[in-house]
Write an enzyme that holds these catalytic residues in place. Structure first.
Site, PDB file in Angstrom:
ATOM      1  N   HIS A 199      10.885  57.555  30.962  1.00 48.33           N
ATOM      2  CA  HIS A 199       9.655  58.259  31.339  1.00 48.33           C
ATOM      3  C   HIS A 199       9.051  58.982  30.141  1.00 48.33           C
ATOM      4  O   HIS A 199       9.660  59.091  29.062  1.00 48.33           O
ATOM      5  CB  HIS A 199       9.930  59.242  32.487  1.00 48.33           C
ATOM      6  N   CYS A 208      18.207  60.877  31.538  1.00 50.88           N
ATOM      7  CA  CYS A 208      17.031  60.009  31.464  1.00 50.88           C
ATOM      8  C   CYS A 208      16.649  59.753  30.015  1.00 50.88           C
ATOM      9  O   CYS A 208      16.977  60.533  29.107  1.00 50.88           O
ATOM     10  CB  CYS A 208      15.869  60.630  32.215  1.00 50.88           C
TER      11      CYS A 208
END
Length: 254
Positions: free
Chosen positions: A214, A230
């Site tokens: 992301h 992440c």
């Protein structure tokens, strides 16, 4: 008799001239000389009745240089408690800026030589060196800088992109909410997508895991190990990658 009269008048005129001369000398203005010319032989030239006036030399005033004072961190304050015990209160500190406010050049997108057996379209993430490679074929790959999991949140494995989202919403996991609350950081149960959202402009979800590739609203963290697992990218970089990969693309994290 006449001679005597003329002689008397001559003597009177002579004495009168001498008196006038003395008065003239007594009324002469003072002689002004510099301190260097106030020697005795010079004063003799000025006459016996001269009153020298010497102006004193002016002493140069010292220059005052104003310097900007350097900031000094305030010291801790020691106080007494209500029961007489001694306690030290920490001094207030100024907020500090991020260690790196701009991304380092090696983490900017670029095409590099990359030898791999993976098919074009595969994403390979090198967590040790903080790089994400998009395999292009012909021995080349497009390389991006990334932020990875901090110590204790590292992981490796193979997954596929199962979902893509533009300006995604963020729902922190319960474990993260509890973990941050213990540190005094209270996270919202849900945050709508937008520039303030930690997931940034795009997100690509990996399998059934909680991990994503992301964007970020903190681009200075690219190249660091700061996430909860992440893979984060600059917003402009994740938008570029988002347009180049499809759902089902293979992702290798090593």
């Amino acid at each position: 008799m006449t001679k005597t009269l003329f002689l008397a008048l001559g003597l009177a005129a002579a004495f009168s001239s001498a008196a006038l001369a003395n008065d003239r000398y007594r009324e002469r203005p003072p002689v002004i000389v510099s301190p260097d010319l106030a020697a005795p032989w010079v004063m003799q030239l000025a006459g016996p009745n001269a009153r020298p006036v010497v102006y004193p030399r002016q002493v140069a005033q010292p220059r005052v240089i104003y310097r900007q004072r350097e900031y000094q961190q305030p010291r801790a304050v020691q106080r007494r408690g209500i029961f007489g015990e001694s306690r030290v209160e920490p001094a207030a500190v100024r907020p500090t800026r991020p260690v790196r406010s701009q991304i380092e050049p090696q983490f900017l997108p670029q095409t590099v030589a990359y030898d791999t057996s993976e098919r074009p379209g595969t994403i390979i993430i090198d967590t040790n060196n903080r790089f994400l490679y998009l395999v292009m074929g012909d021995g080349q790959a497009r390389r991006y800088g990334v932020g990875v999991g901090k110590p204790g949140f590292e992981w490796a494995g193979e997954h596929r992109i199962t979902r893509k989202a533009e300006w995604p919403n963020w729902t922190p996991p319960k474990e993260m909410i509890a973990r941050e609350a213990a540190k005094g950081h209270y996270l919202p149960a849900r945050m709508d997508g937008g520039p303030e959202n930690p997931l940034g402009a795009r997100a690509m979800y990996l399998g059934s895991t909680l991990y994503r590739i992301h964007g970020t609203n903190a681009p200075w963290t690219i190249g660091s190990a700061v996430s909860s697992g992440c893979i984060r990218m600059r917003n402009e970089d994740v938008v570029d990658l988002y347009e180049r990969v499809n759902i089902g693309a293979k992702v290798v994290v090593m």
